[in-house]
Design an enzyme around this catalytic site. Structure first.
Site, PDB file in Angstrom:
ATOM      1  CG  HIS A  95      16.854 -47.383  16.619  1.00  0.00           C
ATOM      2  ND1 HIS A  95      16.190 -46.223  16.717  1.00  0.00           N
ATOM      3  CD2 HIS A  95      17.878 -47.573  16.763  1.00  0.00           C
ATOM      4  CE1 HIS A  95      17.419 -45.502  16.914  1.00  0.00           C
ATOM      5  NE2 HIS A  95      18.560 -46.340  16.922  1.00  0.00           N
ATOM      6  CB  SER A  96      18.968 -47.865  12.913  1.00  0.00           C
ATOM      7  OG  SER A  96      20.289 -47.573  11.992  1.00  0.00           O
ATOM      8  CB  ILE A  97      19.055 -51.880   9.563  1.00  0.00           C
ATOM      9  CG1 ILE A  97      18.981 -52.792  10.590  1.00  0.00           C
ATOM     10  CG2 ILE A  97      20.199 -51.098   9.329  1.00  0.00           C
ATOM     11  CD1 ILE A  97      19.908 -53.845  10.400  1.00  0.00           C
ATOM     12  CB  SER A  99      13.226 -47.701   9.848  1.00  0.00           C
ATOM     13  OG  SER A  99      13.259 -47.010  11.158  1.00  0.00           O
ATOM     14  CB  SER A 123      13.263 -44.953  15.297  1.00  0.00           C
ATOM     15  OG  SER A 123      14.394 -44.446  16.073  1.00  0.00           O
TER      16      SER A 123
END
Length: 256
Positions: A95-97, A99, A123
């Site tokens: 999720h976010s970083i 990814s 994500s």
């Protein structure tokens, strides 16, 4: 009592599954720890999948360790910790970083000739190489950084209003933000694993086109799922997200 080594702390196994055919690694957002995925191991309805949140240094039960503020050494350390977990194929949901960590982990595995993820779920993150539309904030004074974090959401208000706790959390947040804000991928390098992008339709940090651009970073298939909500849609819509993720995981295990 046996003392755990640093390598033993990376991979959390809230529900070990003997006979599992796939391991799902969960990589959190900036400042997040393994507890961001509390309950996912019980809620994901996909037979044969062992769900394992990743605990990065500097948070929760690794609070005494310095966090990484650059991506390459973080990925190298995580890859080393994963060496003992190559008994099963694994997928990554970041999720976010998270990814970016998952993507670079896949690239590193391919370069080293070791098992990499069989699928990457990216994500709430624009594709690698795209410029940020927000200013860099990891070097802001505390007050300005906190104001930006309040505006973004995703952090409990009780934590933001607790100076002593924020004093512990801010160094980790700064390191994570530095990690993503200094990240520059090698141009033109793709991964061989399929990628599925997940995105909140109201995410102010990532547009649909920026998420769809993940498709150019794989030589395999690409798919995109969107959900109502903002950058932290997966917490507000937990059941809906886990239902979709369970379906995707069942498709992966069926193809193994």
């Amino acid at each position: 009592m046996t003392q755990l080594s640093a390598k033993d702390l990376w991979i959390q196994r809230p529900r070990p599954r003997p006979g599992a055919r796939l391991r799902l690694l969960l990589l959190p957002h900036a400042g997040g720890g393994a507890s961001a995925f509390r309950g996912w191991a019980d809620a994901i309805a996909a037979d044969g999948v062992e769900v394992c949140p990743v605990q990065l240094p500097g948070r929760e039960n690794r609070l005494g360790e310095p966090p990484f503020d650059r991506l390459p050494p973080l990925v190298e350390a995580l890859a080393g910790a994963l060496e003992r977990w190559h008994d099963l194929p694994y997928a990554v949901f970041g999720h976010s970083i998270g990814s970016l960590v998952g993507f670079e982990l896949a690239r590193r595995a391919a370069a080293a000739g070791v098992p990499g993820p069989v699928h990457l779920f990216a994500s709430a993150r624009r594709a690698p190489g795209l410029p940020s539309r927000q200013r860099d904030i990891h070097q802001l004074p505390d007050a300005e950084l906190l104001a930006d974090l309040r505006a973004l959401g995703g952090m409990p208000q009780a934590l933001l209003d607790h100076p002593e706790l924020m004093a512990l959390v801010l160094p980790v947040l700064r390191a994570d933000l530095a990690l993503t804000e200094t990240y520059t991928p090698t141009p033109g390098i793709t991964i061989g694993a399929p990628i599925t992008a997940y995105l909140g339709e109201g995410d102010e940090k990532v547009t649909v086109d920026e998420a769809r651009a993940w498709g150019s970073h794989t030589t395999a298939s690409f798919r995109m799922r969107t959900f109502p909500g903002d950058h932290f849609y997966l917490f507000a819509l937990r059941d809906q997200v886990l239902q979709a993720l369970s379906a995707d995981l069942r498709a992966i295990t069926a193809a193994l």
